[in-house]
Every structure is written in structure tokens, then in C-alpha cells.
Write a protein that holds these residues in place. Structure first.
Motif, PDB file in Angstrom:
ATOM      1  N   UNK A 140       0.850  -1.243   0.200  1.00  0.00           N
ATOM      2  CA  UNK A 140       0.132  -0.079   0.092  1.00  0.00           C
ATOM      3  C   UNK A 140       0.853   1.224   0.029  1.00  0.00           C
ATOM      4  N   UNK A 141       1.918   1.039   0.958  1.00  0.00           N
ATOM      5  CA  UNK A 141       2.724   2.405   0.880  1.00  0.00           C
ATOM      6  C   UNK A 141       3.437   2.650  -0.464  1.00  0.00           C
ATOM      7  N   UNK A 142       3.820   1.556  -1.083  1.00  0.00           N
ATOM      8  CA  UNK A 142       4.428   1.605  -2.320  1.00  0.00           C
ATOM      9  C   UNK A 142       3.742   2.282  -3.693  1.00  0.00           C
ATOM     10  N   UNK A 143       2.491   1.738  -3.341  1.00  0.00           N
ATOM     11  CA  UNK A 143       1.307   2.363  -4.402  1.00  0.00           C
ATOM     12  C   UNK A 143       1.164   3.845  -4.120  1.00  0.00           C
ATOM     13  N   UNK A 166      16.667  -5.338 -11.174  1.00  0.00           N
ATOM     14  CA  UNK A 166      17.224  -6.106 -10.312  1.00  0.00           C
ATOM     15  C   UNK A 166      16.972  -5.517  -8.815  1.00  0.00           C
ATOM     16  N   UNK A 167      17.167  -4.193  -8.751  1.00  0.00           N
ATOM     17  CA  UNK A 167      16.965  -3.745  -7.590  1.00  0.00           C
ATOM     18  C   UNK A 167      15.602  -4.069  -6.729  1.00  0.00           C
ATOM     19  N   UNK A 168      14.626  -3.942  -7.546  1.00  0.00           N
ATOM     20  CA  UNK A 168      13.202  -4.242  -7.034  1.00  0.00           C
ATOM     21  C   UNK A 168      12.894  -5.620  -6.737  1.00  0.00           C
ATOM     22  N   UNK A 169      13.990  -6.640  -6.909  1.00  0.00           N
ATOM     23  CA  UNK A 169      13.516  -8.102  -6.950  1.00  0.00           C
ATOM     24  C   UNK A 169      13.503  -8.426  -5.460  1.00  0.00           C
ATOM     25  N   UNK A 172       9.471  -0.210  -2.304  1.00  0.00           N
ATOM     26  CA  UNK A 172       9.064   1.130  -1.295  1.00  0.00           C
ATOM     27  C   UNK A 172      10.465   2.002  -1.131  1.00  0.00           C
ATOM     28  N   UNK A 173      11.631   1.224  -0.830  1.00  0.00           N
ATOM     29  CA  UNK A 173      13.048   1.898  -0.752  1.00  0.00           C
ATOM     30  C   UNK A 173      13.440   2.642  -2.147  1.00  0.00           C
ATOM     31  N   UNK A 174      13.216   1.965  -3.236  1.00  0.00           N
ATOM     32  CA  UNK A 174      13.585   2.452  -4.300  1.00  0.00           C
ATOM     33  C   UNK A 174      12.618   3.619  -4.798  1.00  0.00           C
ATOM     34  N   UNK A 175      11.351   3.726  -4.641  1.00  0.00           N
ATOM     35  CA  UNK A 175      10.469   4.843  -4.876  1.00  0.00           C
ATOM     36  C   UNK A 175      10.722   5.776  -4.010  1.00  0.00           C
ATOM     37  N   UNK A 176      11.355   5.867  -2.563  1.00  0.00           N
ATOM     38  CA  UNK A 176      11.548   6.953  -1.878  1.00  0.00           C
ATOM     39  C   UNK A 176      12.713   7.382  -2.342  1.00  0.00           C
ATOM     40  N   UNK A 177      13.711   6.630  -3.055  1.00  0.00           N
ATOM     41  CA  UNK A 177      14.915   7.101  -3.280  1.00  0.00           C
ATOM     42  C   UNK A 177      14.411   8.148  -4.724  1.00  0.00           C
ATOM     43  N   UNK A 200      15.339  12.184  -5.500  1.00  0.00           N
ATOM     44  CA  UNK A 200      15.854  12.646  -6.739  1.00  0.00           C
ATOM     45  C   UNK A 200      14.970  13.608  -7.390  1.00  0.00           C
ATOM     46  N   UNK A 201      13.435  13.323  -7.480  1.00  0.00           N
ATOM     47  CA  UNK A 201      12.512  14.376  -7.841  1.00  0.00           C
ATOM     48  C   UNK A 201      12.519  15.730  -7.353  1.00  0.00           C
ATOM     49  N   UNK A 202      12.594  15.661  -5.929  1.00  0.00           N
ATOM     50  CA  UNK A 202      12.721  16.720  -5.248  1.00  0.00           C
ATOM     51  C   UNK A 202      13.849  17.603  -5.513  1.00  0.00           C
ATOM     52  N   UNK A 203      14.982  17.077  -5.817  1.00  0.00           N
ATOM     53  CA  UNK A 203      16.275  17.542  -6.090  1.00  0.00           C
ATOM     54  C   UNK A 203      15.824  18.177  -7.503  1.00  0.00           C
TER      55      UNK A 203
END
Length: 231
Positions: A54-57, A96-99, A106-111, A115-118
Motif C-alpha cells: 500500500x505504501x509503495x502504491x 534487479x533492485x526491485x527483486x 518502497x525503498x527505491x520509490x522513496x529514493x 531525486x525528483x525533489x532535487x
């Protein structure tokens, strides 16, 4: 007949379980506890996984909302559309990171959100380093101020060149709506130069801007009128 006392049978004593029965019962209790622990652990893991999904979505929706205006902004700046599409090696590396499951996603989306904020900060300050992060009034003064001075300076130049006469009077009349024109031009320029991030609201300081645009015009008009009056 000789009387004999009747023998009444007493209560039966329950049989005491032996060692094999006690061991079997202990094994059963231990197994039941283990199964309950496994069930609880599985339920906890399933709940955590559902929360991660849910958090990832939710995070994915937020990242998409950020990327859409960034893509439009980059296209306006002349970046080719092909440059905004990930390359096959980038897609492979991301897969590969999302496997690692929902937590890794979720960690990848937060990263990606970081990046989007920067990138938002970079685009907001493009061409005007650091000005986009200034306080609203000093930042907007850099836009309203020069626009407010344009026509009063033209009026002064006309008066110095022609003196008291119809041309100077005409310049005074034309200058009456100029504060409103300067204010509208500043309003549009601020929105163009200082684009906020999607979740932010751009403060154009309308009252402050109107005051900045009005004061130079009033002072110049009053000064020219006094200069035109016969001595």
C-alpha cells in the motif's frame, strides 16, 4: 444359615498415566505452540507485506505526479523526448533492485522521490540561481520594481526633452493606467520565472506588488505636475 457380612465395593481409583502418556502430551503442547508461533509470524509478515504494498502504491502515485510536470518543463526547455525515457540497461538495473519484494520497491520509490525533489529545486532555480528560494517580498521586488520604474522614467525623459507642453501632458495621461500594466506584467513574470514545486504555492504578494507599482507612478506624476505649474 450362618450370616455373612456383605462386601460393598469401594470407588475405583483412576489409573495413573504412565511416562509414555505424559511425554506424548508434552510433545503435543510443544507442537501446538510452535504452530501458533508460525501462524502468528506468517500473519505478521503478511500484514507487513500488505502495508509495504500500500505504501509503495501511494509513493508511486506521488512520484508520477512529480515527474509529469518535470517532463513537461524539460520539453519546454528543448530536451528531446527520447532523453526522458529510461534506457534498457537502466530498466534492467532497476528491475534487479526491485527483486527484493515490496520493501525493496518502497525503498527505491522513496529514493526516486528524493531525486525528483532535487530536480524540482534545480528546475525552479534554472537561470536565476538561488533567487527562487528567497523570501517572497525581496524576490518579487526584483520583478515588480524595474517594471514599476519603466514608464515613470520615460515620462521624466519626455519632460526633460520637451519641457512643459502637450507632449508632457500626454505622457502624464498615458501614465495613469501604467501601474496596473506594470503589476500585471510582474504577476505573469513571477509565475514564469519562479515556478514552484507541485506541492508548493507560489506567493506573488499582490498587495505588496501593487504598492510597489503604484508609488513610483504617483511620485513621478506629482513631481511633473508641480514642475509644470507656472512659477
Amino acid at each position: 444359615m450362618t450370616g455373612t457380612a456383605a462386601i460393598v465395593p469401594g470407588p475405583r481409583t483412576p489409573a495413573v498415566e504412565g511416562e509414555p502418556g505424559e511425554a506424548a502430551w508434552a510433545d503435543y503442547v510443544a507442537t501446538a505452540r510452535q504452530l501458533d508461533g508460525v501462524r502468528r509470524a506468517a500473519a505478521t509478515a503478511a500484514g507487513e507485506q500488505a502495508r509495504s504494498v500500500a505504501a509503495a502504491r501511494e509513493e508511486l502515485a506521488g512520484v508520477r505526479e512529480r515527474l509529469a510536470p518535470q517532463q513537461a518543463r524539460l520539453r519546454e526547455l528543448g530536451v528531446p523526448a527520447i532523453s526522458l525515457v529510461p534506457t534498457p540497461p537502466e530498466v534492467t538495473e532497476s528491475a534487479r533492485t526491485m527483486a527484493g519484494g515490496p520493501a525493496a520497491v518502497l525503498a527505491g520509490l522513496r529514493s526516486a522521490r528524493d531525486w525528483a525533489e532535487a530536480a524540482d529545486d534545480t528546475l525552479a532555480a534554472r537561470g536565476l540561481p538561488r533567487l527562487a528560494r528567497w523570501p517572497a517580498r525581496p524576490r518579487n521586488l526584483l520583478v515588480y520594481g524595474p517594471l514599476a520604474l519603466v514608464f515613470p522614467l520615460l515620462q521624466l525623459m519626455v519632460f526633460l526633452a520637451t519641457g512643459t507642453g502637450p507632449v508632457s501632458v500626454g505622457a502624464l495621461v498615458l501614465g495613469l493606467p501604467m501601474p496596473a500594466v506594470a503589476f500585471m506584467a510582474g504577476w505573469l513574470a513571477i509565475g514564469r520565472l519562479f515556478r514552484p514545486r507541485p506541492e508548493d504555492r507560489l506567493d506573488r504578494t499582490p498587495r505588496f506588488g501593487a504598492l510597489v507599482c503604484l508609488i513610483p507612478a504617483l511620485l513621478m506624476t506629482a513631481g511633473l505636475v508641480l514642475a509644470m505649474l507656472p512659477g
